[in-house]
Write a protein that holds these residues in place. Structure first.
Motif, PDB file in Angstrom:
ATOM      1  N   THR A  73      98.473  25.731  72.720  1.00 13.27           N
ATOM      2  CA  THR A  73      98.052  27.095  73.003  1.00 13.27           C
ATOM      3  C   THR A  73      96.527  27.122  73.068  1.00 13.27           C
ATOM      4  OG1 THR A  73      97.842  27.719  70.680  1.00 13.27           O
ATOM      5  CG2 THR A  73     100.028  27.992  71.703  1.00 13.27           C
ATOM      6  N   PRO A  74      95.960  28.106  73.724  1.00 15.66           N
ATOM      7  CA  PRO A  74      94.491  28.159  73.777  1.00 15.66           C
ATOM      8  C   PRO A  74      93.863  28.321  72.401  1.00 15.66           C
ATOM      9  CG  PRO A  74      95.489  30.131  74.748  1.00 15.66           C
ATOM     10  CD  PRO A  74      96.580  29.148  74.560  1.00 15.66           C
ATOM     11  N   ALA A  75      94.521  29.029  71.500  1.00 16.56           N
ATOM     12  CA  ALA A  75      93.972  29.179  70.153  1.00 16.56           C
ATOM     13  C   ALA A  75      93.946  27.834  69.434  1.00 16.56           C
ATOM     14  CB  ALA A  75      94.793  30.192  69.358  1.00 16.56           C
ATOM     15  N   ALA A  76      94.998  27.025  69.608  1.00 11.11           N
ATOM     16  CA  ALA A  76      95.031  25.707  68.977  1.00 11.11           C
ATOM     17  C   ALA A  76      93.927  24.813  69.530  1.00 11.11           C
ATOM     18  CB  ALA A  76      96.400  25.059  69.172  1.00 11.11           C
ATOM     19  N   THR A  77      93.730  24.861  70.847  1.00  6.29           N
ATOM     20  CA  THR A  77      92.658  24.069  71.447  1.00  6.29           C
ATOM     21  C   THR A  77      91.299  24.526  70.933  1.00  6.29           C
ATOM     22  OG1 THR A  77      93.917  23.540  73.442  1.00  6.29           O
ATOM     23  CG2 THR A  77      91.530  23.500  73.635  1.00  6.29           C
ATOM     24  N   ALA A  78      91.122  25.820  70.803  1.00  4.73           N
ATOM     25  CA  ALA A  78      89.863  26.341  70.270  1.00  4.73           C
ATOM     26  C   ALA A  78      89.635  25.865  68.836  1.00  4.73           C
ATOM     27  CB  ALA A  78      89.857  27.865  70.328  1.00  4.73           C
ATOM     28  N   ARG A 120      92.553  30.533  83.748  1.00  2.00           N
ATOM     29  CA  ARG A 120      91.634  31.656  83.506  1.00  2.00           C
ATOM     30  C   ARG A 120      91.910  32.298  82.147  1.00  2.00           C
ATOM     31  NH1 ARG A 120      88.478  34.733  86.781  1.00  2.00           N
ATOM     32  NH2 ARG A 120      89.344  33.776  88.674  1.00  2.00           N
ATOM     33  N   GLU A 121      93.176  32.563  81.852  1.00  2.00           N
ATOM     34  CA  GLU A 121      93.535  33.143  80.553  1.00  2.00           C
ATOM     35  C   GLU A 121      93.186  32.200  79.412  1.00  2.00           C
ATOM     36  OE1 GLU A 121      97.373  34.845  79.850  1.00  2.00           O
ATOM     37  OE2 GLU A 121      97.498  35.658  81.880  1.00  2.00           O
ATOM     38  N   ILE A 126      89.891  30.957  74.528  1.00  2.00           N
ATOM     39  CA  ILE A 126      89.006  30.018  73.823  1.00  2.00           C
ATOM     40  C   ILE A 126      87.627  30.629  73.625  1.00  2.00           C
ATOM     41  CG2 ILE A 126      87.777  27.826  74.036  1.00  2.00           C
ATOM     42  CD1 ILE A 126      90.268  26.704  75.411  1.00  2.00           C
ATOM     43  N   ARG A 127      87.095  31.247  74.667  1.00  2.00           N
ATOM     44  CA  ARG A 127      85.779  31.887  74.547  1.00  2.00           C
ATOM     45  C   ARG A 127      85.790  32.964  73.458  1.00  2.00           C
ATOM     46  NH1 ARG A 127      82.447  28.496  77.490  1.00  2.00           N
ATOM     47  NH2 ARG A 127      82.670  28.730  79.751  1.00  2.00           N
ATOM     48  N   GLN A 128      86.865  33.737  73.395  1.00  2.00           N
ATOM     49  CA  GLN A 128      86.966  34.773  72.373  1.00  2.00           C
ATOM     50  C   GLN A 128      86.975  34.173  70.966  1.00  2.00           C
ATOM     51  OE1 GLN A 128      89.691  38.183  72.787  1.00  2.00           O
ATOM     52  NE2 GLN A 128      90.271  37.319  74.768  1.00  2.00           N
ATOM     53  N   VAL A 129      87.770  33.108  70.784  1.00  2.00           N
ATOM     54  CA  VAL A 129      87.854  32.475  69.460  1.00  2.00           C
ATOM     55  C   VAL A 129      86.477  31.989  69.025  1.00  2.00           C
ATOM     56  CG1 VAL A 129      88.789  30.532  68.168  1.00  2.00           C
ATOM     57  CG2 VAL A 129      90.277  31.820  69.712  1.00  2.00           C
ATOM     58  N   LEU A 130      85.775  31.324  69.928  1.00  2.00           N
ATOM     59  CA  LEU A 130      84.480  30.745  69.588  1.00  2.00           C
ATOM     60  C   LEU A 130      83.413  31.808  69.374  1.00  2.00           C
ATOM     61  CD1 LEU A 130      84.452  27.726  72.072  1.00  2.00           C
ATOM     62  CD2 LEU A 130      84.962  27.685  69.627  1.00  2.00           C
ATOM     63  N   ALA A 131      83.465  32.876  70.157  1.00  2.00           N
ATOM     64  CA  ALA A 131      82.465  33.943  70.012  1.00  2.00           C
ATOM     65  C   ALA A 131      82.604  34.658  68.677  1.00  2.00           C
ATOM     66  CB  ALA A 131      82.596  34.938  71.162  1.00  2.00           C
ATOM     67  N   ARG A 132      83.841  34.788  68.214  1.00  2.00           N
ATOM     68  CA  ARG A 132      84.153  35.394  66.912  1.00  2.00           C
ATOM     69  C   ARG A 132      83.528  36.782  66.754  1.00  2.00           C
ATOM     70  NH1 ARG A 132      83.132  35.659  61.581  1.00  2.00           N
ATOM     71  NH2 ARG A 132      84.924  35.295  60.220  1.00  2.00           N
ATOM     72  N   TYR A 143      99.522  33.833  78.108  1.00  2.00           N
ATOM     73  CA  TYR A 143      99.217  33.590  76.694  1.00  2.00           C
ATOM     74  C   TYR A 143      98.958  34.918  75.978  1.00  2.00           C
ATOM     75  CZ  TYR A 143      98.479  28.944  78.652  1.00  2.00           C
ATOM     76  OH  TYR A 143      98.636  27.754  79.322  1.00  2.00           O
ATOM     77  N   PRO A 144      99.940  35.811  75.977  1.00  2.00           N
ATOM     78  CA  PRO A 144      99.711  37.137  75.397  1.00  2.00           C
ATOM     79  C   PRO A 144      99.466  37.058  73.887  1.00  2.00           C
ATOM     80  CG  PRO A 144     102.043  36.795  75.832  1.00  2.00           C
ATOM     81  CD  PRO A 144     101.323  35.636  76.447  1.00  2.00           C
ATOM     82  N   LEU A 145      98.468  37.780  73.449  1.00  2.00           N
ATOM     83  CA  LEU A 145      98.147  37.867  72.025  1.00  2.00           C
ATOM     84  C   LEU A 145      97.856  39.316  71.664  1.00  2.00           C
ATOM     85  CD1 LEU A 145      95.764  34.789  71.612  1.00  2.00           C
ATOM     86  CD2 LEU A 145      98.079  35.017  70.706  1.00  2.00           C
TER      87      LEU A 145
END
Length: 339
Positions: A73-78, A120-121, A126-132, A143-145
């Motif tokens: 998932t993108p969160a796991a990759t982040a 794109r999603e 990932i950008r959101q996780v890192l920006a915090r 990848y709905p969250l």
């Protein structure tokens, strides 16, 4: 033209008898190489090996070429990315790739359709996780969250870890025109797999037109320093035959399509036909010499010097040397680029 061509190494992925290339990576760091990249397909993963090399170095950048999008998932990759980036002191370059339908659906058990929208999603999360900056959400269909099904108890969350960088460079492994254009829009760089430096503007110019001034193009190049050019060509053909013939379905192979755009469509179809029929040695021999030579650095050091000029005059910003293990050869290539 790239103002200054940077050098890195691509150690690929582990296959049979896992091979620790720590000495090569450390040699590259001593020689001032900019980066080391690891890879994954459907065997060893990219993050574990990258962390291994990162723990044994201190300055060389650590890249993935590429992490498979359907694998996590993108969160796991982040999470992987922010952890390695923190442990290494901010050295990570996150290379991502959509893979292909055979691997995505056959190995990872994930759907492949609409890879551009998925990418794109994926990058956005990932950008959101890192920006915090706030709890992570995504309204997209891939990848709905929070997850819209299940218990209904999911809620937006913010990483409990504080990244050392709130924006880690993201590069996309892309071969098709639309995917390359997407990289210029949402990523910090492009990771081409097979590329002829003299044809980048001709073939990919339109896709790259929207890139920013600091957009990176990081190309992996099979490099063999030897007086036996014919033997080097035969060796360079092996991965080409494998990707053209085996890394994709018969009717859906992005690598075959790319080789066609490079001007070898008929030959690529023949290679695929031979490979899929089990005649692998014939498939390797069917790869045109001109193709293998155009995307590689092969031959004695004088010939390598001449070929390097083509890369220095191209839009490529970093050349990832693949296949060289020894420090003297890495030093010679470095000196040619600097000289």
């Amino acid at each position: 033209m790239a103002a200054e061509l940077k050098l890195g190494i691509n150690v690929g992925y582990w296959q049979r008898n896992p091979d620790d290339q720590t000495e090569t990576v450390q040699a590259a760091e001593r020689l001032g190489y900019d980066s080391v990249f690891t890879a994954e397909a459907y065997g060893s993963d990219a993050f574990s090996t990258l962390a291994w090399y990162g723990a044994r170095t201190s300055t060389i950048k650590l890249g993935t070429a590429v992490v498979q999008i359907p694998a996590r998932t993108p969160a796991a990759t982040a999470m992987h990315a922010l952890t390695i980036d923190a442990l290494s002191g901010g050295r990570l370059i996150l290379g991502l790739g959509a893979s292909g339908p055979q691997v995505a659906e056959g190995w990872y058990g994930r759907p492949f359709p609409k890879p551009l929208a998925r990418t794109r999603e994926y990058v956005d999360v990932i950008r959101q996780v890192l920006a915090r900056e706030e709890p992570v959400t995504n309204d997209g269909p891939h990848y709905p969250l929070p997850y819209p099904g299940g218990t209904g108890l999911g809620k937006p969350l913010r990483s409990i870890a504080h990244p050392v960088r709130n924006r880690i460079p993201i590069h996309l492994g892309a071969e098709g025109p639309k995917n390359i254009a997407l990289a210029t829009e949402i990523a910090d760089g492009w990771l081409p797999l097979f590329v002829d430096p003299t044809k980048i503007d001709e073939i990919f110019g339109e896709s790259l037109a929207g890139r920013s001034e600091d957009f990176e193009i990081t190309a992996t190049v099979t490099t063999i320093v030897t007086d036996d050019v014919a033997a080097a060509l035969e060796f360079a053909k092996i991965p080409l035959a494998f990707y053209i013939g085996g890394m994709g379905a018969k009717d859906k192979n992005f690598h075959l399509d790319l080789i066609g755009r490079l001007g070898f469509a008929e030959a690529a179809e023949k290679v695929q036909e031979l490979f899929l029929s089990g005649r692998r040695q014939e498939a390797i021999r069917a790869v045109p010499d001109e193709l293998a030579d155009s995307i590689s650095l092969l031959g004695p050091i004088g010939r390598i010097k001449e070929r390097l000029r083509l890369w220095q005059d191209s839009p490529v910003t970093t050349l990832l040397i693949a296949g060289v293990r020894d420090e003297p050869t890495l030093r010679s290539i470095r000196d040619l680029v600097r000289g």
